[in-house]
Structure formats: C-alpha cells, structure tokens
Design a protein around this motif. Structure first.
Motif, PDB file in Angstrom:
ATOM      1  N   ASP A 268      41.913  39.396  47.230  1.00 45.28           N
ATOM      2  CA  ASP A 268      41.703  38.557  48.412  1.00 45.28           C
ATOM      3  C   ASP A 268      40.368  37.824  48.233  1.00 45.28           C
ATOM      4  O   ASP A 268      39.376  38.418  47.807  1.00 45.28           O
TER       5      ASP A 268
ATOM      6  N   ASN B  52      42.042  36.092  39.533  1.00 47.03           N
ATOM      7  CA  ASN B  52      42.868  35.744  40.686  1.00 47.03           C
ATOM      8  C   ASN B  52      42.034  35.581  41.958  1.00 47.03           C
ATOM      9  O   ASN B  52      42.370  34.763  42.818  1.00 47.03           O
TER      10      ASN B  52
ATOM     11  N   ALA C 127      41.967  32.150  44.061  1.00 50.39           N
ATOM     12  CA  ALA C 127      42.312  32.127  45.486  1.00 50.39           C
ATOM     13  C   ALA C 127      41.197  31.499  46.318  1.00 50.39           C
ATOM     14  O   ALA C 127      41.464  30.873  47.347  1.00 50.39           O
TER      15      ALA C 127
END
Length: 223
Positions: free
Chosen positions: A146, A175, A179
C-alpha cells in the motif's frame, strides 16, 4: 522538500542472521530443530517472520496457518531479545545517507518490520537519529505495498510524497513505489540481487557510493 525513503531489512542492513536465529528458536520449541539455514535462507528471512515460519513448517511437512499465527509473536519476542548479534549495515549505506542529508534531502525509513523492532534495531546500531522518519508495518492501518506508509514516511521527513524516491530490495518495494507514482531504486547486493532487474525499477544500485547521483537524476537536486 524532496525525500529519499529507505526500506530497512535487506536494503540498509543485512538482518537475516538474527531473523533466522529467532525463527529457529521457534522451531526448536516445536520440537523440530533448526529448520532454516543462515546462508541458504537469507532471502526468505528478509521477507519477514511469517515467511520464515511458513518455509520451516513446509519443510517439516507440518504447515498449518494457525501454527504460523501462534508462533509469530513468539518469534518477534525472540528476535527482540537478540536483535543485533549478527546484523550489519551494508557498506557505504550511512555515508550515502549523510551525503543525501547534506544535499538537503529529507531521509526516512518505510519498513514492513514492526515499528517497535525497527526503532530498537536502529537505536542499537546507533543510527536512529540519522533518519527523520520511521514508518513500520504497524504504524498505520496498512503496510507496503500500500502506498500510504511511503507517503507518510515522506511527510514525517518534512517532504512532499510526490517528490520522493524509495530505495528497496524487493517486489514489495517496487510495487509500493509504483502505487505511489514515484521512482524506485532496488539494491543488487542483497541475497535476491540477481532478480532485481526483472522488476524494472527506475534504477538499480550496485554500490551505495552511487546513490546520491542516482537520486539527483531521478528527482532532481534539493538545493
């Protein structure tokens, strides 16, 4: 302010030896003996406690998710008791941090290690005060990949989350940066270094001496 945010395990420091020792302490409690090897299982160790417990139990053909859940807090306590017996900072890491700070960048840490343990380790290594922020796995309600922990680490370091770069060593870090819409630099000197190019980060880092120049290329000078 532009910021440089670092992952901790496998990026700033090789913590694998102490993590594996903590996991093996759990396996001995289970009556299984030492299931992980300090050399062979470095990569798994740097992915976290649950990964280590899962791997060892799978090797023993005793894997059950409930056993991982049961022993994870025991592993964390064992790790806290001997957190820096084998851990070493990677060569040149803190010199690069000092150069970035001198150039005006905000510098912080975003890790999936629990914040309490990350703080304890950095204090023990004598480098906690070199980082303006520390966001761990449990600092917020979410954790990497996240993007919010990365953004929060940038904010706490006094910077703009959109003007940051993440230095890491895994697909999780790649990642997370993707993001967040910011560039990532992945180190190649960890146990999974040969796999980093396939993740297509904005840059690969073979030597910490090269990091300040790479950061300047990716997000510009902060002067």
């Amino acid at each position: 302010m532009r910021t440089v945010i670092f992952d901790l395990d496998g990026t700033l420091a090789d913590t694998s030896g102490d993590l594996i020792a903590a996991a093996n302490a759990c396996f001995r409690q289970m009556g299984l003996g030492d299931m992980l090897d300090a050399d062979r299982d470095q990569g798994t160790a740097l992915r976290g406690g649950r990964r280590m417990l899962t791997l060892g139990l799978q090797r023993a053909e005793r894997f059950e998710p409930s056993v991982v859940d049961q022993y994870y807090p025991i592993l964390l306590e064992a790790y806290a008791q001997q957190i820096d017996r084998h851990t070493v900072l990677y060569p040149g890491a803190m010199e690069a941090v000092a150069q970035l700070c001198a150039a005006g960048y905000g510098v912080g840490i975003c890790t999936n290690k629990p914040e309490r343990l990350a703080d304890q380790l950095l204090q023990s290594l004598g480098v906690r005060d070199k980082f303006a922020s520390l966001v761990g796995a449990d600092t917020l309600a979410v954790h990497k990949p996240d993007p919010e922990p990365l953004r929060e680490a940038a904010r706490r370091a006094g910077g703009d989350p959109a003007r940051t770069v993440l230095v890491g060593d895994s697909d999780t870090d790649r990642n997370t940066a993707r993001a967040a819409g910011v560039p990532s630099v992945l180190v190649t000197f960890g146990p999974s270094g040969d796999d980093m190019a396939a993740l297509q980060p904005e840059a690969l880092l073979d030597d910490y001496a090269d990091l300040p120049a790479l950061v300047g290329q990716l997000i510009g000078a902060n002067s």
